[in-house]
Design an enzyme around this catalytic site. Structure first.
Site, PDB file in Angstrom:
ATOM      1  N   LYS A 216       0.730  -1.291  -0.018  1.00  0.00           N
ATOM      2  CA  LYS A 216      -0.128   0.176  -0.064  1.00  0.00           C
ATOM      3  C   LYS A 216       0.835   1.277   0.133  1.00  0.00           C
ATOM      4  CE  LYS A 216      -3.748  -0.764  -0.557  1.00  0.00           C
ATOM      5  NZ  LYS A 216      -4.885  -1.086  -0.190  1.00  0.00           N
TER       6      LYS A 216
ATOM      7  N   SER B  21      -2.743 -12.300   4.591  1.00  0.00           N
ATOM      8  CA  SER B  21      -3.063 -12.397   3.065  1.00  0.00           C
ATOM      9  C   SER B  21      -2.137 -12.947   2.230  1.00  0.00           C
ATOM     10  CB  SER B  21      -3.361 -10.825   2.599  1.00  0.00           C
ATOM     11  OG  SER B  21      -2.424  -9.988   2.575  1.00  0.00           O
TER      12      SER B  21
HETATM   13  N1  PMP Z   1      -3.199  -7.642   1.478  1.00  0.00           N
HETATM   14  C1  PMP Z   1      -3.135  -6.966   2.704  1.00  0.00           C
HETATM   15  C2  PMP Z   1      -2.451  -7.206   4.143  1.00  0.00           C
HETATM   16  C3  PMP Z   1      -3.408  -5.511   2.402  1.00  0.00           C
HETATM   17  O1  PMP Z   1      -3.459  -4.602   3.440  1.00  0.00           O
HETATM   18  C4  PMP Z   1      -4.118  -5.286   1.065  1.00  0.00           C
HETATM   19  C5  PMP Z   1      -4.390  -4.081   0.866  1.00  0.00           C
HETATM   20  N2  PMP Z   1      -5.765  -3.621   1.506  1.00  0.00           N
HETATM   21  C6  PMP Z   1      -4.476  -6.240   0.174  1.00  0.00           C
HETATM   22  C7  PMP Z   1      -3.583  -7.408   0.423  1.00  0.00           C
HETATM   23  C8  PMP Z   1      -5.120  -6.069  -1.262  1.00  0.00           C
HETATM   24  O2  PMP Z   1      -4.304  -5.120  -2.116  1.00  0.00           O
HETATM   25  P1  PMP Z   1      -5.118  -4.465  -3.179  1.00  0.00           P
HETATM   26  O3  PMP Z   1      -5.857  -3.049  -2.202  1.00  0.00           O
HETATM   27  O4  PMP Z   1      -4.350  -3.639  -4.153  1.00  0.00           O
HETATM   28  O5  PMP Z   1      -6.131  -5.171  -3.910  1.00  0.00           O
END
Ligand code: PMP
Length: 359
Positions: A55, A297
């Site tokens: 991010k 994630s």
């Molecule tokens: N994993 C984590 C830990 C995140 O903070 C984010 C962003 N919110 C994402 C995945 C996903 O990324 P994106 O917002 O580009 O879809």
């Protein structure tokens, strides 16, 4: 000359004008000890960004796009609803550029995230867990309107996918130039990553299959239920397929406008749900068997990547996004069972020699 056999480095050959210039160009790292033999998995380790998540890319572009478009005045307060990584990235960018930052965040997200943002100079306004992502978003809108602040709108802004098109996707093209790449695997929070990378890979590397994942118990896209939207393309209701899930940063309780392009333009070839428990298991395996430290994630994206690898043709190459660092999850189930005190084995080791024993 360095001693023979000793790993040597030679510096980057440049100096950096600010921390912001160190965002991006994260490494794609081969996985050697996990997954099937017949395929190769690489991970794109976003923890190498200065505030340790994907991010940071979005944060710098939201602020610089607003500066370019005259929407953000010197010293004006920035406000955003965020589950953490966007807030940490924005706090880093705002600290460097001198904008005050206020973040609204549901009380359910990990406490280290709040403290990191506050350490970086931001104010964090907590919102009730029961009101979910929609509640923290509403609070940010209200604060922006009441105080004349700049609302970052990560879920709707064009600056989100645009930065992944200009950085993340270009890095993948460059690092895999002349090399085989069969699959790109990602989850979504805002959808910025998959939409931006999708725009580029579909054109420049059409043979690469894009695999999108979402939590098994919050399969918003999989449900087929369309998202109701209101002003500024923001969600007008909490999505009926949403349930709280342990994959922080993924799948808010609505389908973001930024992600909608990836759905409408069919940027992803497969949609695979994953259980949070699998994500936690694989995040631990990545730490313990590869020395690669990522959050839930990242572990979840890796779980899906291993599934893809198992079914893929021999020689297949898979690129898995790892959005952040495991250090951001010390107070969460990712660290359950990781003790502070010595266990039996450690106590036995302590007693196995006479010196420096605890009573
Ligand atoms: N994993 C984590 C830990 C995140 O903070 C984010 C962003 N919110 C994402 C995945 C996903 O990324 P994106 O917002 O580009 O879809």
């Amino acid at each position: 000359m360095a001693q023979e056999g000793v790993r040597a480095t030679k510096g980057r050959g440049r100096l950096f004008d600010s921390v912001l210039d160190t965002i991006g160009d994260t490494p794609c790292i081969r996985i050697n000890n996990l997954g099937p033999e017949h395929a190769t998995i690489y991970v794109k380790a976003e923890a190498f960004n200065p505030a340790a998540s994907v991010k940071d890319r979005l944060a710098v572009n939201i602020i610089e796009a607003a500066e370019r478009e005259g929407k953000l005045k010197p010293g004006q307060t920035v406000v955003e609803a965020t589950s953490g990584n966007t807030g940490i990235g924005l706090a880093m960018v705002c600290a460097q550029k001198g904008y005050p930052l206020v973040v609204t965040m549901a009380e359910s997200f990990s406490v280290e995230r709040r403290r990191l943002m506050r350490m970086l100079g931001a104010k964090v306004v907590l919102t009730p867990k029961a009101l979910k992502g929609y509640g923290m978003y509403q609070k940010a809108v209200e604060l922006a309107e009441a105080h004349g602040w700049f609302l970052a709108r990560q879920f709707e802004t064009h600056a989100n996918a645009a930065i992944h098109e200009a950085t993340t996707a270009q890095e993948i093209l460059s690092d895999f130039s002349g090399r085989r790449l069969d699959y790109f695997v990602s989850g979504y929070g805002t959808g910025g990553t998959v939409t931006g990378v999708g725009r580029v890979l579909k054109k420049e590397r059409p043979e690469v299959k894009i695999v999108l994942s979402e939590p098994a118990n919050a399969a918003l896209i999989g449900s087929g239920h369309p998202q109701k939207r209101g002003a500024h393309d923001a969600p007008a209701e909490s999505h009926p397929a949403f349930e709280p899930h342990p994959i922080q940063g993924w799948t808010p309780d609505f389908i973001p406008h930024v992600l909608q392009e990836a759905i409408d333009q069919k940027y992803f070839d497969q949609l695979i749900p994953v259980a949070g428990a699998d994500g936690i298991k694989w995040a631990r395996d990545l730490a313990q068997k590869e020395g690669v430290f990522t959050g839930v994630s990242g572990g979840s994206t890796f779980a899906v990547s291993v599934q893809i690898a198992e079914k893929a043709a021999p020689g297949s190459v898979i690129l898995c996004m790892l959005p952040d660092t495991g250090e951001r999850y010390l107070s969460t189930p990712l660290f359950d069972g990781v003790a502070e005190e010595m266990d039996d084995e450690e106590r036995a080791l302590s007693r196995s020699t006479p010196g420096a024993q605890l009573p």
